[in-house]
Design an enzyme around this catalytic site. Structure first.
Site, PDB file in Angstrom:
ATOM      1  N   TYR A   1      79.693 -34.824 -14.052  1.00  0.00           N
ATOM      2  CA  TYR A   1      80.681 -33.956 -13.864  1.00  0.00           C
ATOM      3  C   TYR A   1      80.298 -32.734 -13.482  1.00  0.00           C
ATOM      4  O   TYR A   1      79.042 -32.313 -13.201  1.00  0.00           O
ATOM      5  CB  TYR A   1      81.527 -33.772 -15.219  1.00  0.00           C
ATOM      6  CG  TYR A   1      80.616 -32.885 -15.883  1.00  0.00           C
ATOM      7  CD1 TYR A   1      80.989 -31.593 -16.333  1.00  0.00           C
ATOM      8  CD2 TYR A   1      79.509 -33.418 -16.890  1.00  0.00           C
ATOM      9  CE1 TYR A   1      80.110 -31.006 -17.288  1.00  0.00           C
ATOM     10  CE2 TYR A   1      78.870 -32.598 -17.847  1.00  0.00           C
ATOM     11  CZ  TYR A   1      79.155 -31.274 -17.994  1.00  0.00           C
ATOM     12  OH  TYR A   1      78.445 -30.561 -18.695  1.00  0.00           O
TER      13      TYR A   1
ATOM     14  N   ARG B   1      75.015 -30.370  -5.772  1.00  0.00           N
ATOM     15  CA  ARG B   1      74.581 -30.832  -7.181  1.00  0.00           C
ATOM     16  C   ARG B   1      75.103 -32.153  -7.555  1.00  0.00           C
ATOM     17  O   ARG B   1      74.477 -32.924  -8.143  1.00  0.00           O
ATOM     18  CB  ARG B   1      74.771 -29.819  -8.474  1.00  0.00           C
ATOM     19  CG  ARG B   1      74.031 -30.098  -9.762  1.00  0.00           C
ATOM     20  CD  ARG B   1      73.720 -29.200 -10.841  1.00  0.00           C
ATOM     21  NE  ARG B   1      75.205 -28.582 -11.115  1.00  0.00           N
ATOM     22  CZ  ARG B   1      75.299 -27.763 -11.938  1.00  0.00           C
ATOM     23  NH1 ARG B   1      74.314 -27.229 -12.883  1.00  0.00           N
ATOM     24  NH2 ARG B   1      76.597 -27.493 -12.363  1.00  0.00           N
TER      25      ARG B   1
ATOM     26  N   ARG C   1      83.184 -55.205 -20.252  1.00  0.00           N
ATOM     27  CA  ARG C   1      81.997 -54.416 -20.325  1.00  0.00           C
ATOM     28  C   ARG C   1      80.762 -55.339 -20.366  1.00  0.00           C
ATOM     29  O   ARG C   1      80.377 -56.487 -20.673  1.00  0.00           O
ATOM     30  CB  ARG C   1      81.827 -54.140 -22.045  1.00  0.00           C
ATOM     31  CG  ARG C   1      80.867 -53.439 -22.494  1.00  0.00           C
ATOM     32  CD  ARG C   1      81.053 -52.909 -24.046  1.00  0.00           C
ATOM     33  NE  ARG C   1      80.065 -52.132 -24.478  1.00  0.00           N
ATOM     34  CZ  ARG C   1      79.021 -52.625 -24.994  1.00  0.00           C
ATOM     35  NH1 ARG C   1      78.783 -53.991 -24.863  1.00  0.00           N
ATOM     36  NH2 ARG C   1      77.882 -51.683 -25.533  1.00  0.00           N
TER      37      ARG C   1
ATOM     38  N   LYS D   1      73.633 -33.876 -14.138  1.00  0.00           N
ATOM     39  CA  LYS D   1      74.845 -33.472 -15.089  1.00  0.00           C
ATOM     40  C   LYS D   1      75.724 -34.450 -15.389  1.00  0.00           C
ATOM     41  O   LYS D   1      76.772 -34.589 -14.803  1.00  0.00           O
ATOM     42  CB  LYS D   1      75.364 -32.500 -14.175  1.00  0.00           C
ATOM     43  CG  LYS D   1      76.223 -31.762 -15.022  1.00  0.00           C
ATOM     44  CD  LYS D   1      76.927 -30.264 -14.210  1.00  0.00           C
ATOM     45  CE  LYS D   1      77.779 -29.407 -14.818  1.00  0.00           C
ATOM     46  NZ  LYS D   1      77.311 -28.712 -16.137  1.00  0.00           N
TER      47      LYS D   1
ATOM     48  N   GLU E   1      66.880 -24.920 -23.090  1.00  0.00           N
ATOM     49  CA  GLU E   1      68.107 -24.360 -22.357  1.00  0.00           C
ATOM     50  C   GLU E   1      69.040 -24.270 -23.726  1.00  0.00           C
ATOM     51  O   GLU E   1      69.109 -24.910 -24.702  1.00  0.00           O
ATOM     52  CB  GLU E   1      68.982 -25.250 -21.400  1.00  0.00           C
ATOM     53  CG  GLU E   1      69.065 -26.432 -21.627  1.00  0.00           C
ATOM     54  CD  GLU E   1      69.284 -27.342 -20.378  1.00  0.00           C
ATOM     55  OE1 GLU E   1      69.641 -26.722 -19.314  1.00  0.00           O
ATOM     56  OE2 GLU E   1      69.202 -28.827 -20.234  1.00  0.00           O
TER      57      GLU E   1
END
Length: 287
Positions: free
Chosen positions: A33, A52, A101, A151, A183
Site C-alpha cells: 500500500y 516506492r 485459498r 510497504k 522506527e
C-alpha cells in the site's frame, strides 16, 4: 456526502464496493500500500510514492496493475470527486483473488492484481494541534518480519504498538531491535543532538520513507548536519530534540519518551523549522 472509491477500474459509492473473500490480502496479507497526502487539493510527493510502490511490487514479484500516469489520474479523480482539500489517498495493490485459498502464489496470467483506492478527508491536516504541542512516545520491542523496507499490509504489530502506547497514556511507540531504535509504528524516527540530526540509515530494517527522503534533502539544503546511524533509547532521552516523519504527520515533534522529557518538553526549533520547510516546499511541488 457518499464517498466514492476506486475498485479494479470502477469508481463506486463506498457501500457498493466489494472484494472477494479469496483476495490474497484478506487471506495472506499479500498486498502492498501507499498513502499520499493532499494539501490545497493537490498531491504531495506523488512521484516518490509511485516509485516506492513499484519497488514494493517488484520485491514481492507482484504484477503492476497499471501505469504511473494511470495511477496519477485515479488519484486526481478521487480527490476531485470527493472534494478533498486536505486529506489522504490510500492505495492498495494485492496479488488478487484466485478463487480459493492456497499458500502458493496464483498464476499472474490468470489472476489479475486487485487495485483499490479511497480518500480520507482530514481538514486541518497541515495545522495539526499535535505539531504545536508535540507527542509522547513509548519504546517497545520490534518483533516484525525482516523486510520492513517493503510497504506491505502486514500491520498487525504496528497496530498493537499504537494500542500499547494508548494504554500507557502516550501517542505512539518507537520499536527497538538489538538495543537500537528502528522506527515508529507508522513513521521514521529522529533525534537532534547539538546541531546534528540523527536518524537510522536505510536498510531492510526500516521503511524507506518518502517524507524522510524529502525532509533530509531539505535539511541538507538548509545547511543542517545529518548523520544516518542507529541510536538507542537512552541516547534519545538525552537528546536536545526528537521527532518523527510520515506522509500524514509530515514532521511531528516528540517531547516525551518512556515518561522522560526530551529536551525542554516542547517542540524544538529544528523540528519546527523542518516542518515549516517541508510544508512550504511540498506545497510548491504538489501536483
Amino acid at each position: 456526502m457518499t464517498r466514492t472509491v476506486y475498485v479494479n477500474g470502477e469508481y463506486l459509492p463506498e457501500h457498493e464496493a466489494k472484494i472477494s473473500i479469496f483476495d490474497r490480502a484478506f487471506l495472506m496479507a499479500d498486498g502492498v500500500y501507499e498513502v499520499t497526502s493532499v494539501l490545497d487539493g493537490k498531491l504531495i510527493d506523488f512521484d516518490g510514492h509511485a516509485v516506492r510502490l513499484e519497488r514494493s511490487l517488484k520485491e514481492l514479484d507482484m504484477p503492476t496493475p497499471c501505469s504511473k500516469d494511470e495511477l496519477l489520474e485515479i488519484h486526481r479523480e478521487l480527490v476531485r470527486i470527493n472534494g478533498i482539500e486536505e486529506g489522504l489517498v490510500y492505495l492498495q495493490v494485492t496479488r488478487g483473488a484466485p478463487g480459493d485459498r492456497d499458500f502458493v502464489f496464483p498464476d499472474p496470467e490468470t489472476t489479475e492484481p486487485t487495485l483499490v483506492l479511497f480518500t480520507q478527508n482530514k481538514p486541518g491536516l497541515a495545522d495539526s494541534p499535535a505539531a504545536k504541542e508535540g507527542i509522547k512516545v513509548i519504546s517497545i520491542e520490534d518483533v516484525r518480519w525482516g523486510r520492513r523496507d517493503i510497504k506491505t499490509v502486514q500491520l498487525l504489530y504496528p497496530s498493537m504498538g499504537k494500542m500499547m502506547a494508548k494504554k500507557a497514556g502516550a501517542d505512539d511507540a518507537w520499536m527497538v531491535e538489538d538495543g537500537f531504535v528502528t522506527e515508529g509504528t507508522s513513521n521514521n524516527a529522529y533525534i537532534v543532538k547539538g546541531s546534528k540530526i540523527i536518524t537510522r540509515a536505510l536498510s531492510n530494517d526500516i521503511l524507506h520513507g518518502i517524507t524522510r527522503a524529502a525532509v533530509l534533502r531539505f535539511a541538507r539544503e538548509a545547511q543542517m548536519q545529518v548523520e544516518e546511524r542507529s541510536f538507542t533509547i537512552d541516547e534519545a532521552k538525552e537528546a536536545d530534540e526528537a521527532f518523527v516523519t510520515s506522509a500524514s504527520a509530515f514532521v511531528m515533534p516528540v517531547v516525551e519518551l518512556d515518561s522522560v522529557t526530551v529536551g525542554t518538553g516542547t517542540p524544538g526549533p529544528v523540528a519546527q523549522r523542518l516542518r515549516e520547510i517541508y510544508l512550504e516546499e511540498s506545497r510548491k511541488a504538489a501536483i
